[in-house]
Design a protein around this motif. Structure first.
Motif, short mmCIF file in Angstrom:
data_model
loop_
_atom_site.label_atom_id
_atom_site.label_comp_id
_atom_site.label_asym_id
_atom_site.label_seq_id
_atom_site.Cartn_x
_atom_site.Cartn_y
_atom_site.Cartn_z
N ILE A 8 -4.94 2.69 -4.16
CA ILE A 8 -4.48 3.18 -2.86
C ILE A 8 -4.67 2.12 -1.79
O ILE A 8 -3.75 1.84 -1.00
N THR A 9 -5.83 1.50 -1.78
CA THR A 9 -6.10 0.43 -0.81
C THR A 9 -5.12 -0.72 -0.99
O THR A 9 -4.53 -1.21 -0.02
N ASP A 10 -4.95 -1.17 -2.23
CA ASP A 10 -4.05 -2.30 -2.51
C ASP A 10 -2.61 -1.98 -2.12
O ASP A 10 -1.91 -2.83 -1.54
N ILE A 11 -2.16 -0.77 -2.42
CA ILE A 11 -0.79 -0.38 -2.08
C ILE A 11 -0.61 -0.35 -0.56
O ILE A 11 0.36 -0.88 -0.03
N ARG A 12 -1.55 0.27 0.12
CA ARG A 12 -1.41 0.41 1.57
C ARG A 12 -1.48 -0.93 2.29
O ARG A 12 -0.71 -1.19 3.21
N LEU A 13 -2.40 -1.79 1.89
CA LEU A 13 -2.51 -3.09 2.54
C LEU A 13 -1.29 -3.97 2.26
O LEU A 13 -0.76 -4.62 3.15
N SER A 14 -0.84 -3.97 1.01
CA SER A 14 0.33 -4.80 0.69
C SER A 14 1.60 -4.23 1.31
O SER A 14 2.50 -4.98 1.71
N TRP A 15 1.67 -2.92 1.47
CA TRP A 15 2.85 -2.31 2.09
C TRP A 15 2.98 -2.76 3.55
O TRP A 15 4.09 -2.93 4.04
N GLN A 16 1.87 -2.99 4.21
CA GLN A 16 1.94 -3.48 5.59
C GLN A 16 2.70 -4.80 5.65
O GLN A 16 3.51 -5.01 6.56
N VAL A 17 2.48 -5.65 4.68
CA VAL A 17 3.19 -6.94 4.62
C VAL A 17 4.66 -6.71 4.25
O VAL A 17 5.57 -7.25 4.90
N GLY A 99 10.72 -3.15 -12.96
CA GLY A 99 10.58 -4.60 -13.07
C GLY A 99 11.09 -5.32 -11.84
O GLY A 99 10.46 -6.25 -11.33
N ALA A 100 12.25 -4.89 -11.34
CA ALA A 100 12.82 -5.50 -10.14
C ALA A 100 11.92 -5.25 -8.93
O ALA A 100 11.75 -6.12 -8.07
N LEU A 101 11.34 -4.05 -8.86
CA LEU A 101 10.46 -3.73 -7.75
C LEU A 101 9.22 -4.63 -7.76
O LEU A 101 8.86 -5.22 -6.73
N ILE A 102 8.58 -4.76 -8.91
CA ILE A 102 7.38 -5.60 -9.01
C ILE A 102 7.73 -7.06 -8.69
O ILE A 102 6.99 -7.74 -7.98
N ILE A 117 -3.01 -5.91 -7.29
CA ILE A 117 -1.85 -5.38 -6.55
C ILE A 117 -0.74 -5.04 -7.53
O ILE A 117 -0.09 -4.00 -7.41
N ARG A 118 -0.54 -5.89 -8.52
CA ARG A 118 0.47 -5.59 -9.56
C ARG A 118 0.13 -4.26 -10.23
O ARG A 118 0.99 -3.40 -10.39
N ALA A 122 2.35 -0.89 -10.12
CA ALA A 122 2.85 -0.41 -11.41
C ALA A 122 2.41 1.04 -11.64
O ALA A 122 3.20 1.87 -12.12
N ALA A 123 1.18 1.37 -11.27
CA ALA A 123 0.69 2.74 -11.42
C ALA A 123 1.46 3.69 -10.51
O ALA A 123 1.87 4.78 -10.94
N ALA A 124 1.67 3.28 -9.26
CA ALA A 124 2.41 4.13 -8.32
C ALA A 124 3.84 4.32 -8.79
O ALA A 124 4.37 5.45 -8.81
N TYR A 125 4.50 3.23 -9.19
CA TYR A 125 5.87 3.35 -9.67
C TYR A 125 5.93 4.19 -10.94
O TYR A 125 6.85 5.00 -11.12
N GLY A 126 4.95 4.04 -11.81
CA GLY A 126 4.93 4.85 -13.03
C GLY A 126 4.88 6.33 -12.72
O GLY A 126 5.59 7.13 -13.35
N ALA A 127 4.08 6.71 -11.72
CA ALA A 127 4.00 8.12 -11.33
C ALA A 127 5.33 8.59 -10.74
O ALA A 127 5.81 9.69 -11.06
#
Length: 145
Positions: A8-17, A99-102, A117-118, A122-127
């Motif tokens: 969750i932390t990794d997704i949220r921080l990277s999403w800011q970028v 794959g394109a998203l990552i 972060i990968r 990947a976990a979020a996209y998998g869900a």
């Protein structure tokens, strides 16, 4: 599926970028998607791609916001999967999209793209993909035996 606190932390921080130039990120995603599988391009032939990029960014933003509890987005994601099946999206296409998203995330984040972060994306996209595929399956007409 539950994401870990670190995901969750990794997704949220990277999403800011990623969201800082969301349209460029989304455009890069679609470029990568169509390079990975040119057969997907016709699914978008009648699509306003700038509007589609905005929808993609909004959908990702929604998942990011609800990363700690995906329950509120599961119904809408299942409905989205049913609609995508109607557009001709097949189950195998979800791996191509993932794959394109990552790849697009990695290209945008550059050296900030870590294995953690990968894994988080990947976990979020998998869900998301599993929920959409289940929605598509539930909406599919059943063949009689």
């Amino acid at each position: 599926m539950t994401l870990t606190p670190q995901h969750i932390t990794d997704i949220r921080l990277s999403w800011q970028v990623l969201a800082a130039d969301a349209d460029a990120f989304a455009a890069d995603f679609y470029d990568r998607l169509f390079r990975r599988d040119p057969a997907l391009r016709p699914l978008f032939s009648a699509t306003d791609l700038p509007a589609q990029r905005r929808k993609l960014v909004a959908a990702i933003g929604l998942v990011v916001r609800h990363a700690g509890d995906l329950a509120p987005v599961l119904g809408p994601l299942a409905e989205l999967g049913a609609r995508h099946a109607g557009y001709g999206v097949k189950e195998a296409d979800y791996a191509t999209v993932g794959g394109a998203l990552i790849e697009a995330i990695a290209a945008c984040l550059r050296e900030a793209f870590t294995p953690g972060i990968r894994d988080a994306w990947a976990a979020a996209y998998g869900a998301v993909a599993a929920t959409m595929m289940a929605g598509a399956d539930a909406a599919a007409p059943r063949k009689s035996a």
